[in-house]
Design a protein around this motif. Sequence first.
Motif, PDB file in Angstrom:
ATOM      1  N   ARG A 130       0.833  -1.201   0.000  1.00  0.00           N
ATOM      2  CA  ARG A 130       0.000   0.000   0.000  1.00  0.00           C
ATOM      3  C   ARG A 130       0.867   1.250   0.000  1.00  0.00           C
ATOM      4  NH1 ARG A 130      -1.835   1.884   5.567  1.00  0.00           N
ATOM      5  NH2 ARG A 130      -0.136   1.193   6.888  1.00  0.00           N
ATOM      6  N   GLU A 131       0.277   2.344  -0.412  1.00  0.00           N
ATOM      7  CA  GLU A 131       1.000   3.609  -0.424  1.00  0.00           C
ATOM      8  C   GLU A 131       1.089   4.178   0.984  1.00  0.00           C
ATOM      9  OE1 GLU A 131       0.003   6.572  -3.267  1.00  0.00           O
ATOM     10  OE2 GLU A 131      -0.646   5.086  -4.727  1.00  0.00           O
ATOM     11  N   GLU A 132       2.170   4.888   1.254  1.00  0.00           N
ATOM     12  CA  GLU A 132       2.334   5.538   2.544  1.00  0.00           C
ATOM     13  C   GLU A 132       1.482   6.797   2.595  1.00  0.00           C
ATOM     14  OE1 GLU A 132       6.414   6.288   3.359  1.00  0.00           O
ATOM     15  OE2 GLU A 132       6.978   4.195   3.168  1.00  0.00           O
ATOM     16  N   ASP A 133       0.793   6.974   3.703  1.00  0.00           N
ATOM     17  CA  ASP A 133      -0.018   8.168   3.919  1.00  0.00           C
ATOM     18  C   ASP A 133       0.705   9.022   4.956  1.00  0.00           C
ATOM     19  OD1 ASP A 133      -1.918  10.093   4.406  1.00  0.00           O
ATOM     20  OD2 ASP A 133      -3.405   8.716   5.246  1.00  0.00           O
ATOM     21  N   PRO A 134       1.220  10.190   4.562  1.00  0.00           N
ATOM     22  CA  PRO A 134       1.975  11.030   5.503  1.00  0.00           C
ATOM     23  C   PRO A 134       1.186  11.373   6.767  1.00  0.00           C
ATOM     24  CG  PRO A 134       2.195  11.871   3.275  1.00  0.00           C
ATOM     25  CD  PRO A 134       1.172  10.773   3.229  1.00  0.00           C
ATOM     26  N   GLU A 135      -0.113  11.589   6.641  1.00  0.00           N
ATOM     27  CA  GLU A 135      -0.933  11.900   7.816  1.00  0.00           C
ATOM     28  C   GLU A 135      -1.008  10.703   8.762  1.00  0.00           C
ATOM     29  OE1 GLU A 135      -4.714  13.661   6.961  1.00  0.00           O
ATOM     30  OE2 GLU A 135      -3.848  14.987   5.451  1.00  0.00           O
ATOM     31  N   GLU A 136      -1.160   9.522   8.193  1.00  0.00           N
ATOM     32  CA  GLU A 136      -1.229   8.308   8.999  1.00  0.00           C
ATOM     33  C   GLU A 136       0.098   8.076   9.732  1.00  0.00           C
ATOM     34  OE1 GLU A 136      -1.699   3.528   8.267  1.00  0.00           O
ATOM     35  OE2 GLU A 136      -2.644   4.884   6.835  1.00  0.00           O
TER      36      GLU A 136
END
Length: 70
Positions: A41-47
Amino acid sequence: MSCPVCKAEAVAKYRPFCSKRCADIDLGRWMNGTYAVPSGREEDPEEIAEALEEMLRMARTESKIRESVF
């Protein structure tokens, strides 16, 4: 089988490496991020930021608990 670090012949004790040195070099590459297994999955900066903040909150709480116990 050849050593994945230096290509010398592997030694049974350190297989698949030829020596402890090459095994340590390989471990260092995993630890510093040179090697990585891609996630699906793609990294989510907010997560990522939220997870970091949660870890910091937990560390502060644990620190306060230790201070009150001692």
